[in-house]
Design an enzyme around this catalytic site. Structure first.
Site, PDB file in Angstrom:
ATOM      1  CG  ASP A  16      88.807  46.576  62.113  1.00 21.98           C
ATOM      2  OD1 ASP A  16      88.321  45.655  62.798  1.00 21.98           O
ATOM      3  OD2 ASP A  16      89.225  46.395  60.948  1.00 21.98           O
ATOM      4  CG  HIS A  68      87.199  45.060  57.463  1.00 18.63           C
ATOM      5  ND1 HIS A  68      88.043  45.718  58.345  1.00 18.63           N
ATOM      6  CD2 HIS A  68      86.803  45.990  56.556  1.00 18.63           C
ATOM      7  CE1 HIS A  68      88.155  46.998  57.977  1.00 18.63           C
ATOM      8  NE2 HIS A  68      87.413  47.189  56.888  1.00 18.63           N
ATOM      9  CG  HIS A  83      90.896  40.739  54.440  1.00 18.53           C
ATOM     10  ND1 HIS A  83      89.563  40.390  54.531  1.00 18.53           N
ATOM     11  CD2 HIS A  83      91.033  41.890  55.152  1.00 18.53           C
ATOM     12  CE1 HIS A  83      88.928  41.301  55.271  1.00 18.53           C
ATOM     13  NE2 HIS A  83      89.797  42.211  55.662  1.00 18.53           N
ATOM     14  CG  ASP A 115      89.003  42.806  61.468  1.00 17.51           C
ATOM     15  OD1 ASP A 115      90.222  42.965  61.665  1.00 17.51           O
ATOM     16  OD2 ASP A 115      88.340  43.475  60.635  1.00 17.51           O
TER      17      ASP A 115
HETATM   18  C1  TV7 Z   1      92.429  43.115  58.672  1.00 21.79           C
HETATM   19  N1  TV7 Z   1      89.582  50.388  53.431  1.00 21.79           N
HETATM   20  C2  TV7 Z   1      91.894  44.769  56.852  1.00 21.79           C
HETATM   21  C3  TV7 Z   1      90.921  45.752  56.229  1.00 21.79           C
HETATM   22  C4  TV7 Z   1      91.290  46.060  54.802  1.00 21.79           C
HETATM   23  C5  TV7 Z   1      90.415  47.144  54.185  1.00 21.79           C
HETATM   24  C6  TV7 Z   1      90.262  49.687  52.563  1.00 21.79           C
HETATM   25  C7  TV7 Z   1      91.417  51.489  52.871  1.00 21.79           C
HETATM   26  C8  TV7 Z   1      92.479  52.458  52.776  1.00 21.79           C
HETATM   27  C9  TV7 Z   1      93.674  52.082  52.193  1.00 21.79           C
HETATM   28  C10 TV7 Z   1      94.717  53.008  52.096  1.00 21.79           C
HETATM   29  C11 TV7 Z   1      94.523  54.308  52.599  1.00 21.79           C
HETATM   30  C12 TV7 Z   1      92.349  53.775  53.255  1.00 21.79           C
HETATM   31  C13 TV7 Z   1      91.093  55.445  54.370  1.00 21.79           C
HETATM   32  C14 TV7 Z   1      90.271  51.503  53.665  1.00 21.79           C
HETATM   33  C15 TV7 Z   1      88.374  48.990  47.342  1.00 21.79           C
HETATM   34  C16 TV7 Z   1      89.524  49.862  47.586  1.00 21.79           C
HETATM   35  C17 TV7 Z   1      89.313  51.214  48.228  1.00 21.79           C
HETATM   36  C18 TV7 Z   1      92.956  52.185  48.373  1.00 21.79           C
HETATM   37  C19 TV7 Z   1      92.923  53.594  48.927  1.00 21.79           C
HETATM   38  N2  TV7 Z   1      93.336  54.663  53.161  1.00 21.79           N
HETATM   39  C20 TV7 Z   1      91.417  44.141  58.137  1.00 21.79           C
HETATM   40  C21 TV7 Z   1      90.695  47.287  52.728  1.00 21.79           C
HETATM   41  C22 TV7 Z   1      89.847  48.354  52.088  1.00 21.79           C
HETATM   42  C23 TV7 Z   1      95.928  52.671  51.529  1.00 21.79           C
HETATM   43  N3  TV7 Z   1      89.997  48.301  50.656  1.00 21.79           N
HETATM   44  O1  TV7 Z   1      90.212  43.441  57.997  1.00 21.79           O
HETATM   45  C24 TV7 Z   1      96.937  53.588  51.442  1.00 21.79           C
HETATM   46  O2  TV7 Z   1      91.188  54.150  53.826  1.00 21.79           O
HETATM   47  O3  TV7 Z   1      88.000  49.209  50.237  1.00 21.79           O
HETATM   48  C25 TV7 Z   1      89.059  48.761  49.832  1.00 21.79           C
HETATM   49  C26 TV7 Z   1      89.392  48.676  48.334  1.00 21.79           C
HETATM   50  C27 TV7 Z   1      90.580  49.965  46.528  1.00 21.79           C
HETATM   51  C28 TV7 Z   1      91.881  50.475  47.118  1.00 21.79           C
HETATM   52  N4  TV7 Z   1      91.687  51.769  47.767  1.00 21.79           N
HETATM   53  C29 TV7 Z   1      90.629  51.718  48.816  1.00 21.79           C
HETATM   54  O4  TV7 Z   1      91.190  45.135  59.123  1.00 21.79           O
HETATM   55  C30 TV7 Z   1      93.808  43.573  58.870  1.00 21.79           C
HETATM   56  N5  TV7 Z   1      91.387  50.338  52.195  1.00 21.79           N
HETATM   57  C31 TV7 Z   1      95.562  55.231  52.495  1.00 21.79           C
HETATM   58  C32 TV7 Z   1      96.756  54.878  51.923  1.00 21.79           C
HETATM   59 ZN    ZN Z   2      89.282  44.929  59.738  1.00 28.83          ZN
HETATM   60 CA    CA Z   3      84.806  39.932  61.426  1.00 34.02          CA
END
Ligand code: TV7
Ligand code: ZN
Ligand code: CA
Length: 388
Positions: free
Chosen positions: A279, A192, A155, A190
């Site tokens: 994942d 995602h 990403h 992955d």
């Molecule tokens: C490659 N999903 C990366 C995948 C990146 C996913 C997201 C979380 C998450 C972050 C945390 C946390 C979480 C239970 C899950 C819109 C938001 C929603 C932050 C909470 N728990 C890969 C990124 C994704 C961080 N982000 O492809 C700290 O889930 O959906 C989002 C963005 C804004 C930010 N918030 C989530 O697998 C390596 N994040 C707990 C603590």
């Molecule tokens: Zn992922």
């Molecule tokens: Ca993928």
């Protein structure tokens, strides 16, 4: 079709930096870099290190990151420590403009996807250095498969962090491969969408990107629809296979094999990069796909069978015992020993993590039932426009 019998040995090299076990995204964060140390420990305990050359390489230099990332962003990564972030308001603002921080909420909980972590630049240079060294090993022609489970951070963008990824080692590795190979196929399993890699090469016809991913409203990052096919000279060189949650081994491979097979046939890549984000396994804490370790590893086995230089990278994976099991098993597939390693997980320093899977490498989770196999029938008739 595969140009050589699948059982044939490949010359495999492998990168692992033990420093990864000290990288900490913060309490409660989904990304746990220690899973790579767990995978390595499992690989070692199965004796698989004897079947690979260990890449002992220096970390990437900040200059090497500039092959993709912009100078301002690399400078920021070099200056950004938790202490500097706390004491310097300008730095704090700059970091946030580049997708990093804030470190934690007032109640102390870390809720940021891309926190300011201790040793941030060292971590980035290590995993990027690993993927670059792995790519160079393939360019040199003395290895057929190169592995870096700490890489696969698909990403990250040119000038900002995104989705737990700070630097995009995949883009850097592909650019390195393009110094030696004319066409590179990138496949991303992955759960995602591999948006950062797709975007970096969207207008290139030298790189074909192909991502399989969960695609539903609210599911990160929200891109990767079937109509997303690249642009300009790269039109039809970006392919996306959006999936509904619940997709299992059978449904996945009804898509994966014909689509990847066709991509290999049409695009005739000189090298292949496979992002093995774990994942997409069933029971993952973030994603909802239902692959077994065997089904996930079948992607590795299938691509290995084409006998093109193959770069295997990590990626996501949030149920860490599953991730380590998967990447260890895929290491065995890479060296051609998947039929030889015992199902029983050997005694080793992390063995207590595998209790919930009965200390077996290819654990079976509860059958997901037919929850969404029906919905995925739609996905199964997917028409990948570029390949028609
Ligand atoms: C490659 N999903 C990366 C995948 C990146 C996913 C997201 C979380 C998450 C972050 C945390 C946390 C979480 C239970 C899950 C819109 C938001 C929603 C932050 C909470 N728990 C890969 C990124 C994704 C961080 N982000 O492809 C700290 O889930 O959906 C989002 C963005 C804004 C930010 N918030 C989530 O697998 C390596 N994040 C707990 C603590
Ligand atoms: Zn992922
Ligand atoms: Ca993928």
């Amino acid at each position: 079709s595969p140009s050589c019998p699948d059982g044939r040995k490949r010359r495999v090299c492998y990168y692992y930096d033990p420093g990864i076990s000290n990288v900490d995204y913060g309490e409660g964060h989904s990304m746990v870099p220690r899973r790579v140390a767990m995978a390595h420990s499992l690989v070692a305990s199965y004796g698989l290190l004897n079947d690979m050359t260990r890449l002992r390489t220096r970390p990437a230099s900040p200059e090497e990151l500039l092959a993709f990332h912009d100078q301002k962003y690399v400078d920021l990564l070099g200056r950004l420590t938790p202490a500097a972030y706390m004491s310097d308001g300008n730095l704090r603002r700059t970091a946030e403009e580049h997708g990093i921080g804030p470190m934690r909420r007032l109640d102390g909980a870390c809720t940021n996807d891309n926190p300011v972590i201790d040793g941030l630049m060292g971590y980035c240079l290590s995993y990027a250095g690993g993927s670059l060294a792995a790519a160079r090993a393939l360019c040199g022609g003395d290895h057929d498969v190169a592995i870096n489970w700490s890489g696969g951070m698909h990403h990250a963008c040119r000038g900002h962090a995104n989705g737990f990824c700070y630097v995009n080692d995949i883009v850097l590795a592909i650019k390195q491969l393009l110094g030696r190979f004319r066409r590179v196929l990138y496949v991303d399993i992955d759960g995602h969408h591999g948006d950062g890699v797709e975007k970096a090469f969207a207008d290139s016809n030298q790189v074909m990107t192909l991502s399989f991913h969960q695609y539903e409203s609210q599911f990160f990052p929200g891109t990767g629809s079937i109509d997303d096919v690249g642009e300009g000279a790269g039109r039809y060189h970006a392919l996306n296979v959006p999936l509904k949650k619940g997709m299992d081994d059978q449904g996945y491979h009804e898509l994966f094999k014909p689509i990847v097979g066709k991509a290999m046939q049409v695009f005739q890549p000189d090298a292949v990069v496979l992002q093995c984000g774990a994942d997409s396994l069933s029971g993952d804490r973030l994603a909802g796909l239902e692959l077994s370790v065997g089904g996930h590893a079948e992607c590795v086995r299938y691509l290995r069978g084409f006998n093109a230089p193959l770069l295997l990278l990590g990626g996501g994976g949030y149920t860490i015992n599953h991730v380590a099991s998967c990447w260890c098993y895929e290491t065995a597939v890479a060296v051609g020993k998947e039929d030889e390693i015992a199902h029983e997980i050997p005694h080793h320093p992390y063995d207590h993590y595998y209790r919930s899977q009965g200390y077996r490498l290819q654990y079976r989770t509860e059958a997901p039932g037919s929850r969404s196999s029906g919905e995925n029938k739609d996905a199964a008739v997917i028409r990948v426009k570029a390949l028609e």
